[in-house]
Enzyme design. Structure first.
Site, short mmCIF file in Angstrom:
data_model
loop_
_atom_site.label_atom_id
_atom_site.label_comp_id
_atom_site.label_asym_id
_atom_site.label_seq_id
_atom_site.Cartn_x
_atom_site.Cartn_y
_atom_site.Cartn_z
N ARG A 247 -11.81 77.11 -13.10
CA ARG A 247 -10.59 76.85 -13.37
C ARG A 247 -9.85 75.83 -12.55
NH1 ARG A 247 -7.09 81.00 -11.43
NH2 ARG A 247 -8.64 82.55 -11.96
N LYS B 270 -1.45 62.13 -26.99
CA LYS B 270 -0.99 61.00 -27.73
C LYS B 270 -1.91 59.53 -27.26
CE LYS B 270 2.18 64.11 -29.00
NZ LYS B 270 3.37 64.41 -28.43
N TYR C 232 12.34 65.75 -25.47
CA TYR C 232 11.51 66.50 -26.66
C TYR C 232 11.88 67.93 -26.65
CZ TYR C 232 6.72 68.06 -28.20
OH TYR C 232 5.59 68.54 -28.96
N ASP D 74 9.06 62.49 -18.46
CA ASP D 74 8.12 62.23 -19.21
C ASP D 74 8.01 60.87 -19.88
OD1 ASP D 74 6.62 62.36 -22.11
OD2 ASP D 74 7.67 64.45 -22.65
C1 LIG Z 1 3.90 65.28 -28.04
C2 LIG Z 1 4.77 65.44 -26.96
C3 LIG Z 1 4.87 66.17 -25.72
C4 LIG Z 1 3.90 67.36 -25.83
O1 LIG Z 1 2.35 67.25 -26.01
P1 LIG Z 1 1.51 68.17 -26.24
O2 LIG Z 1 0.00 67.79 -26.09
O3 LIG Z 1 1.53 68.31 -27.75
O4 LIG Z 1 1.54 69.68 -26.06
C5 LIG Z 1 5.47 66.15 -24.60
N1 LIG Z 1 6.53 64.94 -24.79
C6 LIG Z 1 6.41 64.32 -25.62
C7 LIG Z 1 7.39 63.06 -25.56
C8 LIG Z 1 5.85 64.31 -26.94
O5 LIG Z 1 6.00 63.71 -27.88
#
Ligand SMILES: *Cc1c(COP(=O)(O)O)cnc(C)c1O
Length: 402
Positions: free
Chosen positions: A72, A222, A125, A197
């Site tokens: 973990r 992404k 988000y 973010d």
């Molecule tokens: C998709 C996304 C997330 C979350 O990512 P996941 O891997 O789907 O949990 C967070 N912030 C932004 C801007 C996103 O587009």
């Protein structure tokens, strides 16, 4: 024993010669000569890690956040990814988590206690906002949203209990850019932690830690992974204190990304620069065509000089990526949905950052609390993939009769 952060290929080369970011992308996190000369780090699968004797066990307990200890806590595959990202992010260390969303929730939970106050950009988000309102409030944390385009909206809401300012810049539906250095300045004066973010720009086009932000989060699902086949999150911090606090939270919550997921993230990193360059140029070309079409009402792409965020985009970013949105003059939901269904190359689905082009009708009005969304019409958010830009243009223009 494999120890985090030693004898990396990158360290060895950098000692000889300082290299640029694109070169670092191909080297960071690699240690081929610790594994028979094999180019990529193997996928280490484990729960149990063995110790040679009780003395070694004692040492391991003390140093558990920085070595192989128990599944973990991470495997050498996890560490390879974390080292690679920390290098590209210009951070102290990186913590890999099981998704972008878990990187966000773990970061917030690491620093907030009952009666603390947290400020989040209203254009963040939506699941981030939902987590704050549903989960943080439940544990007695006070949450406020601020208007990312109005610095006074932050100033007025800060109080003695404010612990975190959470930014997302640009926002991933509407692409507002925050004046980050102004926000950092206020936060530093009041000893408030700043988190961003950074999923849209990636560390290639914006370096949060260098800018003065404390914690940078990537939904590595992404662009980092880049092939729509992986769930992964990354938290990069500026110092050891933040690292230990976040790592401890991740371990306590039981979050750990699998080694295969980490492997895919690291593999994506190697081609990030080449992919982003194509996403960038394809998207800009299509954004300009849309902007000049008289059936399009407005295009929301921060790297277009007509966009309200263009000056701030120039101030902070060295590139733009494949995600932006637009509104048609046509306002009927029925008509627009029929048009979307005519698209062949653009697929309908959540997420972005893969090689494929995507489209999603979105309704920012329903998500806003402070920064009211005043634009009329259905916002079409598109991700421009790596297809030939002429084919994409044709597809978009035939479906929307542009
Ligand atoms: C998709 C996304 C997330 C979350 O990512 P996941 O891997 O789907 O949990 C967070 N912030 C932004 C801007 C996103 O587009």
């Amino acid at each position: 024993m494999m120890v985090h952060g030693q004898n990396g290929e990158l360290e060895r080369i950098v000692r000889v010669k300082k290299v640029k970011k694109n070169t670092k992308l191909t080297l960071a996190g690699r240690k081929p000569f610790e594994n028979y000369g094999i180019v990529n780090p193997p996928v280490y699968r484990t729960s149990t890690v063995l110790f040679e004797n009780t003395k070694e066990l004692g040492k391991a307990i003390k140093n558990r956040f920085n070595r192989t200890y128990y599944g973990r806590y991470g495997t050498p595959t996890t560490f390879a990814l974390e080292e690679g990202i920390a290098e590209i992010e210009n951070g102290h260390k990186t913590i890999a988590t099981s998704s972008g969303m878990s990187s966000i929730s773990i970061s917030l939970l690491s620093f907030l206690s009952k009666n603390d106050h947290c400020l989040i950009s209203d254009c963040t988000y939506y699941p981030t906002k939902k987590f704050a309102v549903k989960m943080l409030l439940k544990f007695g944390v006070n949450v406020d949203f601020y208007d990312p385009k109005n610095i006074n909206s932050i100033k007025n809401k800060i109080n003695k209990k404010t612990k975190i300012i959470f930014m997302e810049s640009p926002s991933s539906l509407t692409f507002e850019i925050e004046d980050m250095s102004a926000i950092i300045k206020i936060a530093k004066k009041k000893k408030i932690l700043t988190i961003i973010d950074n999923s849209w720009a990636t560390p290639l086009y914006f370096s949060p830690i260098r800018q003065g932000i404390d914690i940078s989060i990537l939904a590595a699902t992404k662009y980092i992974s880049g092939h729509a086949d992986n769930m992964l999150g990354l938290i990069t911090v500026k110092n050891e204190k933040l690292f230990l606090q976040i790592k401890d939270t991740a371990v306590n919550l039981g979050d750990c990304p699998g080694p295969q997921e980490c492997y895919l993230g690291l593999r994506g990193l190697r081609t990030l620069s080449a992919r982003l360059e194509r996403h960038r140029s394809n998207a800009l070309k299509i954004a300009r065509l849309l902007e000049n079409n008289n059936k399009v009402l407005k295009v929301f792409h921060p790297a277009l000089p007509n966009n309200d965020n263009y000056t701030l985009w120039c101030k902070y970013f060295s590139g733009s990526t494949g995600l932006f949105s637009f509104i048609l003059k046509e306002q009927s939901k029925n008509v627009i949905y029929k048009m979307i269904d005519k698209l062949k190359l653009f697929k309908l689905g959540f997420s972005w950052g893969g090689y494929e082009s995507l489209i999603l009708p979105v309704f920012p009005k329903n998500e806003r609390k402070i920064a009211k969304w005043k634009e009329k019409g259905i916002l079409l958010r598109i991700h421009i993939g790596l297809e030939d830009v002429d084919d994409l243009t044709k597809d978009l223009f035939q479906a929307f009769k542009l």
